[in-house]
Design an enzyme around this catalytic site. Structure first.
Site, PDB file in Angstrom:
ATOM      1  CG  HIS A 236     -18.808  12.378 -27.708  1.00 13.00           C
ATOM      2  ND1 HIS A 236     -18.866  13.377 -26.768  1.00 13.00           N
ATOM      3  CD2 HIS A 236     -17.667  11.699 -27.457  1.00 13.00           C
ATOM      4  CE1 HIS A 236     -17.805  13.308 -26.002  1.00 13.00           C
ATOM      5  NE2 HIS A 236     -17.053  12.298 -26.380  1.00 13.00           N
TER       6      HIS A 236
ATOM      7  CE  LYS B 250      -4.331   9.463 -24.581  1.00  8.85           C
ATOM      8  NZ  LYS B 250      -5.195   9.582 -23.390  1.00  8.85           N
TER       9      LYS B 250
ATOM     10  CB  ALA C 215      -1.181  12.345 -23.539  1.00 11.48           C
TER      11      ALA C 215
ATOM     12  CG  ASP D 243      -2.248  17.100 -21.721  1.00 10.28           C
ATOM     13  OD1 ASP D 243      -1.774  15.946 -21.617  1.00 10.28           O
ATOM     14  OD2 ASP D 243      -3.430  17.319 -22.036  1.00 10.28           O
TER      15      ASP D 243
ATOM     16  CE1 TYR E  33      -4.231   1.779   0.750  1.00 12.13           C
ATOM     17  CE2 TYR E  33      -2.639   3.366   1.610  1.00 12.13           C
ATOM     18  CZ  TYR E  33      -3.915   3.072   1.168  1.00 12.13           C
ATOM     19  OH  TYR E  33      -4.867   4.045   1.143  1.00 12.13           O
TER      20      TYR E  33
ATOM     21  CG  PHE F 262      -7.729  15.878 -24.650  1.00 11.61           C
ATOM     22  CD1 PHE F 262      -7.977  15.461 -25.951  1.00 11.61           C
ATOM     23  CD2 PHE F 262      -8.216  15.109 -23.606  1.00 11.61           C
ATOM     24  CE1 PHE F 262      -8.705  14.302 -26.199  1.00 11.61           C
ATOM     25  CE2 PHE F 262      -8.937  13.951 -23.845  1.00 11.61           C
ATOM     26  CZ  PHE F 262      -9.183  13.544 -25.149  1.00 11.61           C
ATOM     27  CG  ASP F 263     -12.280  16.445 -26.094  1.00 15.08           C
ATOM     28  OD1 ASP F 263     -11.341  16.971 -26.700  1.00 15.08           O
ATOM     29  OD2 ASP F 263     -13.127  15.732 -26.634  1.00 15.08           O
TER      30      ASP F 263
HETATM   31  N1  F0G Z   1      -4.585  14.847 -22.552  1.00 13.88           N
HETATM   32  C1  F0G Z   1      -4.552  14.465 -23.845  1.00 13.88           C
HETATM   33  C2  F0G Z   1      -3.719  15.238 -24.817  1.00 13.88           C
HETATM   34  C3  F0G Z   1      -5.302  13.347 -24.266  1.00 13.88           C
HETATM   35  O1  F0G Z   1      -5.280  12.994 -25.541  1.00 13.88           O
HETATM   36  C4  F0G Z   1      -6.070  12.640 -23.310  1.00 13.88           C
HETATM   37  C5  F0G Z   1      -6.863  11.463 -23.698  1.00 13.88           C
HETATM   38  C6  F0G Z   1      -6.052  13.075 -21.975  1.00 13.88           C
HETATM   39  C7  F0G Z   1      -5.295  14.175 -21.635  1.00 13.88           C
HETATM   40  C8  F0G Z   1      -6.840  12.372 -20.910  1.00 13.88           C
HETATM   41  O2  F0G Z   1      -6.248  11.198 -20.558  1.00 13.88           O
HETATM   42  O3  F0G Z   1      -7.866   9.408 -21.195  1.00 13.88           O
HETATM   43  O4  F0G Z   1      -5.979   8.967 -19.600  1.00 13.88           O
HETATM   44  O5  F0G Z   1      -7.901  10.341 -18.904  1.00 13.88           O
HETATM   45  N2  F0G Z   1      -7.120  11.157 -24.899  1.00 13.88           N
HETATM   46  C9  F0G Z   1      -7.831   9.971 -25.401  1.00 13.88           C
HETATM   47  C10 F0G Z   1      -8.024  10.069 -26.875  1.00 13.88           C
HETATM   48  C11 F0G Z   1      -9.063   9.618 -24.651  1.00 13.88           C
HETATM   49  O6  F0G Z   1      -8.727   9.200 -27.434  1.00 13.88           O
HETATM   50  O7  F0G Z   1      -7.457  10.969 -27.521  1.00 13.88           O
HETATM   51  P1  F0G Z   1      -7.060   9.905 -20.038  1.00 13.88           P
END
Ligand code: F0G
Length: 459
Positions: A450, A258, A217, A215, A72, A124-125
């Site tokens: 979506h 990623k 990823a 960010d 843990y 990102f969204d």
């Molecule tokens: N930042 C970027 C640039 C991303 O592309 C994503 C996720 C996230 C943050 C969030 O990360 O999914 O681990 O919570 N992108 C995926 C996509 C979902 O399909 O582009 P997560």
């Protein structure tokens, strides 16, 4: 004869794919209410919905899974991960989280409050979602070149320094918690940011006393593009370039799904002790104790290895050349795609592809359904359905670009699969003028529609 390029790995384990007939797919997509998210994975032959958490792990990563430490607190696997991040990115403080958006949730709980503004290249969204959830505002400062799909520019993820400085001049320092640089920039098509730009953004931000957050990823794919396209770094290793990139960041959030080469996981990293301490409290509340934060020990161990592998040139060359291979095939067939080809996906320009479908009938979604019926290939709509309704007027928002994203999972498919995808899309392209009707919504959720939207054919 010059030897051709080939993959830098071989395959030890395979997973069966399910073939299906056109008739079966026509029925399945109807039952799924024409929403690609609602298909079951065995109804899909080649799955390009996302490159997130869909990659294949290596023998070294599977070996690490077996030696993961599930304690843990103070697990050895945590320190393997932390040391790797410190080595690569020079950050001392690391907090694991269960995925990228969880890292955003924890860190933004420390940094952001109502009324703040957060500039960056296209957020990102989920990043934008976590900013707006706190009633703060994301301001897009990406260079204008990024909006023109046919324009060739080596670093379409770059931030426009004039746009950024305008934000810094307009708002007081205490209303700007950070500048977010997404590497590579997913929203603008997996496009990279140059070191020159990262450095300039850092210097400008620090002049105004504002920290920079990466960010991260697809940070390794970004480093690969720097090596190829920014002459000063041509001779550098990817790991040296990554270290150089992170000189210009005060903190990072990461979706390890990623470039971590794992199926789940994320983290926050920084050298700022105060931010780290505050984030620890939120991490414990939302994710888990500070040395596991929502990840199993074995997953942290696999991630430590994944980060090492994804920052090797040979891996990245194989990865990005595959995306390029598909893109070039599509270009050869005359199919309109976003240019230059990005790191993790091909973005098909649906408006140019299907000129006869009205925008009110969801052009990119229509193309996604046609491609599924044609070849059992699942992409994802980045268009009007995703853009959702305006929160005030409740009218559909029509984005500048209607795109079908074909995201390529890491180390999963072969170039024969790429040929198959290109051929299926070409077949749809050949009958594009016959496709003149799209879809209408029969049910939608009030937000993030979506994922669950239900559609029917316009007759
Ligand atoms: N930042 C970027 C640039 C991303 O592309 C994503 C996720 C996230 C943050 C969030 O990360 O999914 O681990 O919570 N992108 C995926 C996509 C979902 O399909 O582009 P997560």
């Amino acid at each position: 004869m010059e030897l051709p390029f080939c993959e830098s790995y071989k395959i030890k384990m395979i997973e069966q794919l399910n073939r299906s007939t056109r008739e079966e797919r026509i029925e399945w997509i109807k039952v799924a209410k024409y929403n690609l998210f609602k298909l079951t994975s065995d109804q899909v032959f080649i799955d390009l919905l996302t490159d997130s958490g869909t990659g294949a792990m290596s023998d070294r990563q599977w070996a690490a899974i077996m030696t993961g430490d599930e304690s843990y607190a103070g697990a050895r696997s945590f320190f393997e991960l932390k040391n790797r991040i410190t080595q690569l990115m020079s950050f001392e403080y690391v907090l694991p989280t269960h995925q990228g958006r969880a890292a955003e949730n924890v860190l933004f709980s420390v940094l952001m409050k109502e009324g703040m503004v957060v500039p960056g290249n296209s957020h990102f969204d989920t990043t934008k979602g976590h900013i707006e959830f706190r009633r703060a505002k994301a301001i897009d400062c990406t260079i204008d070149e990024a909006c023109d799909t046919s324009l060739n520019h080596p670093f379409k993820g770059n931030i426009d320094l004039e746009k950024l400085e305008k934000v810094y001049k307009e708002y007081p320092r205490e209303m700007i918690p950070c500048c977010i640089v997404t590497v590579t920039c997913n929203t603008s098509g997996g496009q990279p940011v140059s070191i020159e730009n990262l450095k300039a953004v850092y210097e400008l931000s620090h002049k105004y006393g504002i920290p920079v957050l990466f960010d991260s990823a697809r940070f390794a794919e970004n480093a690969y593009f720097i090596k190829l396209r920014e002459p000063a770094y041509k001779e550098w290793t990817i790991k040296q370039i990554v270290r150089e990139m992170y000189k210009y960041a005060d903190m990072a959030t990461m979706s390890s799904k990623k470039d971590g080469l794992v199926n789940i996981g994320g983290f926050i990293a920084t050298n700022n002790e105060e931010i780290y301490r505050k984030a620890c409290t939120f991490n414990i509340m939302f994710e888990g104790y500070v040395t596991y934060g929502g990840m199993a020990g074995r997953d942290m161990a696999a991630l430590a290895v994944g980060l090492d592998e994804s920052t090797e040139f040979d891996y990245l060359e194989t990865r990005i050349k595959q995306v390029e291979y598909l893109g070039n095939k599509l270009i050869e067939y005359g199919i309109p795609i976003q240019y230059p080809i990005g790191g993790h996906a091909i973005f098909v320009d649906a408006t140019k592809f299907l000129p006869n479908v009205p925008k009110e009938q969801f052009i990119a979604q229509t193309l996604g359904i046609e491609l599924y019926i044609e070849g059992g290939i699942r992409g994802v709509e980045i268009g009007t359905i995703l853009a959702d309704r305006d929160p005030e007027t409740r009218q559909n928002r029509y984005p500048k670009l209607e795109l079908l994203r074909l995201a390529i999972p890491r180390r999963v498919y072969t170039n024969n699969h790429m040929d198959y995808i290109a051929a299926a899309l070409k077949n749809v392209y050949d009958r594009r003028f016959e496709i003149n009707k799209g879809y209408e919504i029969v049910w939608e959720a009030p937000i993030m529609r979506h994922f669950t939207v239900e559609l029917k054919k316009v007759v």
